[in-house]
Design a protein around this motif. Structure first.
Motif, PDB file in Angstrom:
ATOM      1  N   PRO A   1      14.638  36.379   6.264  1.00 25.73           N
ATOM      2  CA  PRO A   1      14.943  37.598   7.025  1.00 25.73           C
ATOM      3  C   PRO A   1      14.971  38.809   6.106  1.00 25.73           C
ATOM      4  N   PHE A   2      14.902  39.973   6.701  1.00 27.27           N
ATOM      5  CA  PHE A   2      14.751  41.204   5.936  1.00 27.27           C
ATOM      6  C   PHE A   2      15.878  41.386   4.917  1.00 27.27           C
ATOM      7  N   TRP A   3      17.092  41.005   5.282  1.00 23.56           N
ATOM      8  CA  TRP A   3      18.234  41.247   4.388  1.00 23.56           C
ATOM      9  C   TRP A   3      18.233  40.337   3.157  1.00 23.56           C
ATOM     10  N   LEU A   4      17.388  39.307   3.144  1.00 25.90           N
ATOM     11  CA  LEU A   4      17.320  38.422   1.980  1.00 25.90           C
ATOM     12  C   LEU A   4      16.142  38.712   1.067  1.00 25.90           C
TER      13      LEU A   4
ATOM     14  N   GLY B   1      13.758  39.485  -1.622  1.00 27.03           N
ATOM     15  CA  GLY B   1      13.958  39.893  -3.008  1.00 27.03           C
ATOM     16  C   GLY B   1      15.341  39.646  -3.546  1.00 27.03           C
ATOM     17  N   LYS B   2      16.206  38.997  -2.757  1.00 27.28           N
ATOM     18  CA  LYS B   2      17.594  38.811  -3.176  1.00 27.28           C
ATOM     19  C   LYS B   2      17.992  37.339  -3.288  1.00 27.28           C
ATOM     20  N   ALA B   3      17.654  36.537  -2.276  1.00 24.27           N
ATOM     21  CA  ALA B   3      18.101  35.138  -2.243  1.00 24.27           C
ATOM     22  C   ALA B   3      17.132  34.337  -1.397  1.00 24.27           C
TER      23      ALA B   3
END
Length: 259
Positions: free
Chosen positions: A207-210, A212-214
């Motif tokens: 999903p968009f909120w993840l 490049g992050k997790a």
């Protein structure tokens, strides 16, 4: 409360961190996770994971991007595994004309044969349909199956209607959370609510909120569900009941797992 209808728990990094992944999934209220095989060589792994974690179940099939390493004898291996075990569906099968167009004849052959296996055992089908929905529909007109799920649906409204008429639910996941995914969001808002199921495709399709992050994981289906509920103007409890009923219609064997 929630069901992730498509999650590759046997892929890295999920399998590497399986205990923490499953702990977070349970903590967030994910009642069931469907693990589709992608190759005859990972069938035993998805079965073992499902045996180790009672909220997990499996579908058995070969992904279109893996058919290049298949041979016709592998279809008999798949058939025997289906006969010996108790999959909720045949899958992940289907066609992919986005990544690979140069072996479409091979893809079509193995997709058609897996549809025949699904028909023989009266099982639903979990389909990969990337850039190939019209061709998928052609095969579904040739081999009648009991429906299933069109995973990661991103087609037209007309194509959606044709799949729904054939008993398929449409899988929506993290891709629709991208602010630029306006077509997907229009589909999610406008298609009949009883035609939709939710998925993560973890560890893929974050999903968009993840991004490049997790890495993506099955617990994210809860936040994906909230995003979808907001699109439809529904509260999450109301949506959970609807999505559960949709999923049970698509994959009837899940009912025993979730009740």
């Amino acid at each position: 409360m929630w069901i992730d209808t498509h999650c590759h728990l046997d892929f890295h990094p999920l399998q590497t961190h399986i205990h923490s992944v499953m702990h977070e999934s349970r903590k967030q209220g994910v009642d069931a996770i469907v693990i589709p095989s992608v190759d005859v060589h990972n069938i035993d792994t998805v079965i073992s994971l499902s045996e180790a974690y009672p909220e997990c179940c499996y579908a058995l099939g070969v992904h279109p991007l893996f058919v290049k390493t298949m041979n016709p004898e592998d279809l008999e291996v798949l058939t025997q595994k289906v006969r010996q075990h108790n999959p909720v569906a045949i899958g992940e099968t289907g066609l992919d004309l986005f990544v690979s167009k140069n072996n479409i004849d091979v893809q079509e052959y193995y997709f058609s044969e897996q549809l025949r296996i699904a028909s023989e055992f009266d099982l639903p089908v979990i389909m990969h349909v990337r850039s190939a929905i019209d061709l998928i529909l052609k095969h579904l007109r040739r081999v009648e199956v009991r429906g299933g799920i069109a995973h990661a649906f991103n087609g037209s409204f007309q194509q959606a209607e044709q799949l729904i008429e054939r008993g398929f639910k449409l899988g929506f996941g993290g891709a629709m959370t991208n602010p630029r995914a306006t077509h997907l969001q229009d589909l999610a808002k406008s298609l009949p609510i009883n035609s939709i199921v939710l998925e993560t495709d973890a560890p893929d399709m974050p999903p968009f909120w993840l991004q490049g992050k997790a890495y993506n994981q099955p617990s994210e289906v809860v936040r994906i569900a909230q995003f979808f509920a907001d699109l439809r103007g529904l509260n999450s409890l109301e949506l959970a009941d609807i999505i559960r009923a949709n999923t049970w219609q698509a994959l009837p064997k899940l009912v025993k797992l979730c009740t």
